[in-house]
Design an enzyme around this catalytic site. Structure first.
Site, mmCIF file in Angstrom:
data_model
loop_
_atom_site.group_PDB
_atom_site.id
_atom_site.type_symbol
_atom_site.label_atom_id
_atom_site.label_comp_id
_atom_site.label_asym_id
_atom_site.label_seq_id
_atom_site.Cartn_x
_atom_site.Cartn_y
_atom_site.Cartn_z
ATOM 1 N N CYS A 81 65.186 -6.587 -30.772
ATOM 2 C CA CYS A 81 66.627 -6.550 -30.502
ATOM 3 C C CYS A 81 67.425 -6.889 -31.753
ATOM 4 C CB CYS A 81 66.974 -7.529 -29.376
ATOM 5 S SG CYS A 81 68.730 -7.566 -28.971
ATOM 6 N N CYS A 411 57.947 -22.170 -11.184
ATOM 7 C CA CYS A 411 58.746 -21.703 -12.317
ATOM 8 C C CYS A 411 58.879 -22.801 -13.364
ATOM 9 C CB CYS A 411 60.126 -21.240 -11.847
ATOM 10 S SG CYS A 411 61.108 -22.502 -11.016
#
Length: 453
Positions: A81, A411
Site C-alpha cells: 500500500c 480475538c
C-alpha cells in the site's frame, strides 16, 4: 562499551548502537533487551538487527520504533500500500503473509505456555485468507476544512486522518467507494454535517451508512437517493442519537442485505448496525464446510461433529452466525446475546432459513446468569465467542454445566491464555488449536481452541 542516548525536547532519542530482535510480543512488536529492560520495537521482525527510536522509557520496559534496518530478515518485504508509512490500519505489511501466520501462531502458543502452562495436543493448519482484498466492511473517518473533504483512516499514533486514494485490503466491490464518495459528498449543501461513512459489501451490491451530526436538507436527501439508485447502493443515515434510517431503497424487496454460507445453504440477513465478520472467506471456513483456497475445511463443524442428540449453548451468538450452522446439522441450539437487536435478527434468520431447532435469548453475559432458565439446562457443547476481555468471569458457571466440549473463539491471545488456565484447573484439556487469518496485514490475532472434559 557504554551506550549513550541522544535526546531532545522535541524528538524521540535514538540508540546509537544496534539491537538484535529476539522475538515478538503478543501485539506483533519486536522484542529486544537493552540496559536490563525489555525493549518493544514497532516495525521489527525476529532475528533482525535494527536501529531504533525510543518513544517511552518506563521503569521495566521501553517502547520504540525502527529508524533503520541494519540486517533484515528474509521474511521482510516491501509494503504493497502506498499509504503504509502514514496510515495506521495495516501495520504488518513489511512482513510476508506466510510469516505473519507463522508468527501469530507462535504468539498464541507462547502465551498459552507462558501464562497458562497449557499446550495444545494438536495444532491445525491456520485458516488462511487472501492477503489483500478480504475486508467486506470498513469505516472511513471524515473531516471537513473550509468545504474540503479529508477522508480515510487514522494515522499511526494519531487522531489525524490519512487521506487515502486506495486501500488494498478492501474487497474488490468496495475499492471504488472512497473515490466515489470523495467526489460526490462535497456536492451536498449540508456536507459538513456528515462525520463518517461505513462501507459494507452485500452478496449482490454495496451499502453505505452516513453518520450525520445534524439533519440533512430535503434537497440533499433527494440527491442521495439519486446517487444510490445510479450506483445501485444501499444508503443509510445515522443520526447523532444513533437512530438509523434507510434512505434508499425504501422498498426492502428491491434488495436483500445478506451474506451467504453456501455449503450450509444459509442466507444470513443483517442490518447495518448488526455485527458481521469483515472477512467472509475466513468466516465461512470457521462456520461451514466450504473450502478456503481449496485446502481448508470447516473447523467448527468438523471439530464439534454435532449430532441430533447434542444440545449446544452458543454464547455471544450475534445474529446466529454459528448457531444456525450447528442447528442445520441437527443439534438443538440455544443462542444467547447481550443485544436485543441482534437476538431479534437471529430469530429472523432462523425463520428465513426454516430452522426450528434454534432458540435465542437476550442476556447480559458480563454478570451472573445462572438464574436464567436457559442456563439451568444441561449442554453437550458450549461455543464461546467473547469480546477481547475474554470470559474469565463466566468460566466457573460454564464448567458447572459440565459440557463435554467447549469451543472457544478468541480475538485476544492474552485473555485466551488466562481462560485456558482456568479451564485447565477445572479438568479440561486443550485438544486442538488453530490460528485464523481474519485480519491479514494487521497485528490482530484470532484463534479457535477446542477444550474437552
Amino acid at each position: 562499551m557504554k551506550q549513550r542516548l541522544k535526546r531532545t525536547s522535541f524528538t524521540p532519542f535514538v540508540l546509537e548502537e544496534d539491537v538484535r530482535i529476539e522475538g515478538l510480543s503478543h501485539d506483533g512488536r519486536g522484542i529486544a533487551r537493552h540496559r536490563g529492560k525489555t525493549l518493544f520495537v514497532d516495525g521489527a521482525l525476529p532475528d533482525e538487527t535494527v536501529r531504533v527510536q525510543v518513544l517511552e522509557d518506563k521503569r521495566c520496559f521501553m517502547n520504540a520504533r525502527v529508524s533503520a534496518v541494519v540486517d533484515a530478515s528474509a521474511e521482510r518485504c516491501e509494503p504493497l500500500c502506498r499509504h503504509f508509512k502514514q496510515c495506521g490500519g495495516c501495520s504488518l505489511q513489511y512482513n510476508t503473509h506466510d510469516a505473519q501466520l507463522k508468527n501469530k501462531q507462535s504468539i498464541v502458543i507462547d502465551q498459552l505456555q507462558r501464562f497458562a502452562k497449557v499446550s495444545p495436543e494438536s495444532i491445525d493448519e491456520p485458516l488462511r485468507s487472501a492477503p489483500f482484498g478480504y475486508r467486506h466492511r470498513s469505516r472511513l473517518s471524515m473531516r471537513w476544512k473550509k468545504g474540503l473533504l479529508l477522508m480515510g483512516f487514522r494515522e499511526k499514533g494519531s487522531n489525524a486522518i490519512c487521506q487515502i486514494s486506495e486501500c488494498p485490503v478492501l474487497a474488490e466491490p468496495l475499492q471504488k467507494m472512497p473515490a466515489l464518495l470523495r467526489t460526490y459528498l462535497p456536492t451536498l449543501k449540508s456536507r459538513e454535517a456528515i462525520s463518517h461513512a461505513e462501507l459494507f459489501q452485500l452478496s449482490d451490491s454495496c451499502g453505505v451508512l452516513l453518520r450525520h451530526i445534524r439533519p440533512l436538507s430535503e434537497t440533499d436527501r433527494a440527491s442521495l437517493r439519486v446517487f444510490a439508485e445510479t450506483h445501485q447502493l444501499f444508503i443509510f443515515l445515522q443520526s447523532n442519537a444513533d437512530r438509523i434510517e434507510r434512505l434508499y431503497p425504501e422498498d426492502s424487496s428491491e434488495f436483500s442485505m445478506h451474506y451467504t454460507l453456501p455449503s450450509e445453504q444459509l442466507v444470513m440477513h443483517f442490518r447495518p448496525q448488526d455485527f458481521t465478520q469483515v472477512n467472509w472467506q475466513v468466516n465461512q471456513a470457521m462456520v461451514d464446510q466450504a473450502m478456503v483456497d481449496q485446502a481448508m475445511v470447516d473447523q467448527a463443524i468438523q471439530w464439534l461433529q454435532p449430532t441430533k442428540t447434542d444440545r449446544v449453548l452458543d454464547l455471544f451468538c450475534g445474529i446466529g452466525n454459528f448457531s444456525l450452522a450447528l442447528a442445520r446439522h441437527g443439534a438443538t441450539v440455544v443462542g444467547v446475546e447481550g443485544s436485543q437487536r441482534s437476538v431479534d435478527q437471529a430469530k429472523v434468520n432462523a425463520k428465513a432459513n426454516d430452522i426450528e431447532n434454534a432458540e435465542f435469548y437476550c442476556a447480559d453475559l458480563s454478570v451472573a446468569f445462572d438464574h436464567q432458565l436457559w442456563a439451568k439446562e444441561p449442554y453437550d457443547i458450549v461455543l464461546l465467542d467473547p469480546p477481547r476481555a475474554g470470559a474469565d468471569f463466566m468460566i466457573d458457571h460454564l464448567v458447572g454445566l459440565l459440557p463435554e466440549r467447549l469451543l472457544y473463539i478468541s480475538c485476544n491471545p492474552a485473555t485466551l491464555a488466562r481462560d485456558a488456565g482456568s479451564l485447565s484447573g477445572h479438568g479440561y484439556r486443550l485438544q486442538r488449536l488453530s490460528v485464523m487469518d481474519m485480519f491479514p496485514q494487521t497485528a490482530h490475532v484470532e484463534s479457535m481452541a477446542l477444550f474437552v472434559r
